[in-house]
Design an enzyme around this catalytic site. Structure first.
Site, mmCIF file in Angstrom:
data_model
loop_
_atom_site.group_PDB
_atom_site.id
_atom_site.type_symbol
_atom_site.label_atom_id
_atom_site.label_comp_id
_atom_site.label_asym_id
_atom_site.label_seq_id
_atom_site.Cartn_x
_atom_site.Cartn_y
_atom_site.Cartn_z
ATOM 1 N N TYR A 2 -23.607 8.194 45.776
ATOM 2 C CA TYR A 2 -22.739 8.098 44.600
ATOM 3 C C TYR A 2 -23.516 8.358 43.321
ATOM 4 O O TYR A 2 -24.753 8.416 43.324
ATOM 5 C CB TYR A 2 -22.044 6.730 44.555
ATOM 6 C CG TYR A 2 -22.866 5.596 43.990
ATOM 7 C CD1 TYR A 2 -23.788 4.919 44.765
ATOM 8 C CD2 TYR A 2 -22.706 5.197 42.660
ATOM 9 C CE1 TYR A 2 -24.530 3.866 44.236
ATOM 10 C CE2 TYR A 2 -23.438 4.147 42.130
ATOM 11 C CZ TYR A 2 -24.351 3.485 42.916
ATOM 12 O OH TYR A 2 -25.090 2.460 42.387
ATOM 13 N N LYS A 57 -29.466 7.901 45.956
ATOM 14 C CA LYS A 57 -28.554 6.917 45.352
ATOM 15 C C LYS A 57 -27.434 6.697 46.361
ATOM 16 O O LYS A 57 -26.362 7.299 46.289
ATOM 17 C CB LYS A 57 -28.046 7.451 44.002
ATOM 18 C CG LYS A 57 -27.467 6.356 43.129
ATOM 19 C CD LYS A 57 -27.450 6.768 41.676
ATOM 20 C CE LYS A 57 -26.653 5.802 40.821
ATOM 21 N NZ LYS A 57 -27.029 4.405 40.960
ATOM 22 N N GLU A 67 -38.428 -1.132 39.842
ATOM 23 C CA GLU A 67 -37.301 -0.934 38.929
ATOM 24 C C GLU A 67 -36.378 -2.128 39.024
ATOM 25 O O GLU A 67 -36.583 -3.031 39.832
ATOM 26 C CB GLU A 67 -36.550 0.346 39.297
ATOM 27 C CG GLU A 67 -36.008 0.330 40.731
ATOM 28 C CD GLU A 67 -35.325 1.634 41.143
ATOM 29 O OE1 GLU A 67 -34.932 2.425 40.272
ATOM 30 O OE2 GLU A 67 -35.185 1.840 42.368
ATOM 31 N N ARG A 69 -28.429 15.402 40.797
ATOM 32 C CA ARG A 69 -28.979 14.277 41.568
ATOM 33 C C ARG A 69 -28.065 13.921 42.740
ATOM 34 O O ARG A 69 -28.542 13.577 43.822
ATOM 35 C CB ARG A 69 -29.203 13.053 40.673
ATOM 36 C CG ARG A 69 -29.923 11.931 41.420
ATOM 37 C CD ARG A 69 -30.368 10.818 40.520
ATOM 38 N NE ARG A 69 -29.234 10.122 39.930
ATOM 39 C CZ ARG A 69 -29.342 9.209 38.981
ATOM 40 N NH1 ARG A 69 -30.525 8.887 38.486
ATOM 41 N NH2 ARG A 69 -28.260 8.611 38.501
HETATM 42 N N1 PDD Z 1 -27.563 2.736 38.246
HETATM 43 N N2 PDD Z 1 -32.471 2.534 39.300
HETATM 44 C C1 PDD Z 1 -31.418 2.188 40.056
HETATM 45 C C2 PDD Z 1 -31.646 1.470 41.350
HETATM 46 C C3 PDD Z 1 -30.116 2.519 39.635
HETATM 47 O O1 PDD Z 1 -29.063 2.201 40.393
HETATM 48 C C4 PDD Z 1 -29.948 3.185 38.390
HETATM 49 C C5 PDD Z 1 -28.596 3.574 37.892
HETATM 50 C C6 PDD Z 1 -31.083 3.506 37.630
HETATM 51 C C7 PDD Z 1 -30.979 4.242 36.316
HETATM 52 O O2 PDD Z 1 -30.570 5.573 36.506
HETATM 53 P P1 PDD Z 1 -29.753 6.396 35.404
HETATM 54 O O3 PDD Z 1 -30.546 6.358 34.166
HETATM 55 O O4 PDD Z 1 -29.662 7.759 36.000
HETATM 56 O O5 PDD Z 1 -28.408 5.719 35.232
HETATM 57 C C8 PDD Z 1 -32.328 3.172 38.125
HETATM 58 C C9 PDD Z 1 -26.211 3.046 37.847
HETATM 59 C C10 PDD Z 1 -25.967 2.789 36.406
HETATM 60 C C11 PDD Z 1 -25.263 2.342 38.773
HETATM 61 O O6 PDD Z 1 -25.650 2.078 39.898
HETATM 62 O O7 PDD Z 1 -24.118 2.120 38.406
#
Ligand code: PDD
Length: 288
Positions: free
Chosen positions: A31, A149, A182, A50
């Protein structure tokens, strides 16, 4: 609200997926979370790229290419008359007999949800947030690569439960070596001794799109940065710390496990980088 499901927009009450969907049965799918400002999706191409990378790493063939997905995302915003929106594109392996073999599923399930964006309280930006270092470790890249993801989010959910129990905004996870990786839905940065630092992808993180943008903005502002390994000690003695993601943008961390970071207020570098991201957004939205 209208939700896109497989081949058409349906009212959200009718947006129902089978109990035999392997996304439901096994968390087999991927997702993306996206953010629209004034009706335009920021970094859409990067999110779609991505999504494609995540899908290809689990040998899932996306049922729609970037052009079609771009059209569908735009349509999701228009149909729901949304301007500031939170969007989610979900692609699961699809419906099939019970069993792990992806070949049991003939067609992937595609869902696009667009919701009004619920802004975070301004106070969290003005005051910063507290985080904990979770006992739950981040998935081993050799087990389930954090760069995918995936719908398999239990690792992050377990850490998030720890954060909630501790009354913290976010939980940071360590990897198997004990390095910081993270947050449950965010990347993490520290600023110390004139240098911005963030865990490298090799530490086992999602390569966040906001993280990438922040590094680019740091270069433009002449702030030295490095992707590296960070320990809890690095975090504790940092002058500044912040989180990044698509919905929160840049969010200052002022406490880790109850201990104050810097002077306990959002730091100057954090505020400059957030202002710079907002300026980048304004340029993106220019004229709309
Ligand atoms: N999450 N690390 C993880 C584990 C994440 O799930 C996310 C993003 C990020 C940051 O990625 P980005 O800058 O591309 O949003 C880092 C989104 C917001 C979510 O799961 O809803």
């Amino acid at each position: 609200m209208w939700v896109y499901l497989n081949d058409k927009f349906v009212p959200q009450e009718e947006a129902v997926v089978s109990v035999f969907d392997h996304g439901f049965l096994y968390g087999d799918g991927v997702y993306e979370t996206l953010r629209a400002y004034r009706g335009r999706v920021f970094k859409l191409a990067e999110h779609l790229a991505r999504l494609e990378r995540s899908a290809s790493r689990i040998q899932l063939h996306l049922p729609a290419g970037p052009e079609r997905l771009t059209d569908l995302v735009g349509e999701a915003l228009r149909r729901n008359q949304l301007s500031d929106s939170y969007l989610r594109i979900t692609v699961s392996r699809g419906t099939g007999e019970i069993g792990l073999d992806p070949a049991l599923c003939k067609t992937p399930t595609l869902v696009i949800i667009a919701r009004p964006f619920q802004p975070y309280p301004e106070s969290i930006y003005a005051e910063g947030v507290s985080v904990i270092v979770a006992r739950t470790r981040r998935n081993l890249p050799e087990a389930l690569p954090p760069q995918v993801k995936s719908l398999n989010f239990l690792n992050n959910i377990l850490a998030k439960m720890e954060a909630k129990a501790a009354g913290a905004h976010e939980a940071l996870m360590l990897n198997h070596r004990g390095d910081i990786t993270e947050g449950t839905t965010s990347n993490v940065f520290v600023f110390q001794e004139g240098r911005l630092q963030t865990p490298s992808v090799e530490c086992g993180i999602l390569d966040g799109i906001t993280r990438e943008l922040v590094l680019q903005l740091a270069s433009e502002l002449g702030i030295p940065w490095e992707e590296t390994r960070l320990t809890i000690e690095d975090l504790m003695r940092a002058e500044e710390c912040f989180l990044t993601n698509t919905t929160q943008e840049v969010l200052s961390v002022t406490r880790v496990d109850g201990q104050m970071i810097g002077d306990g207020r959002p730091g100057g570098i954090t505020r400059r980088l957030h202002a710079s991201l907002r300026a980048c957004l304004d340029r993106f939205l220019g004229g709309t």
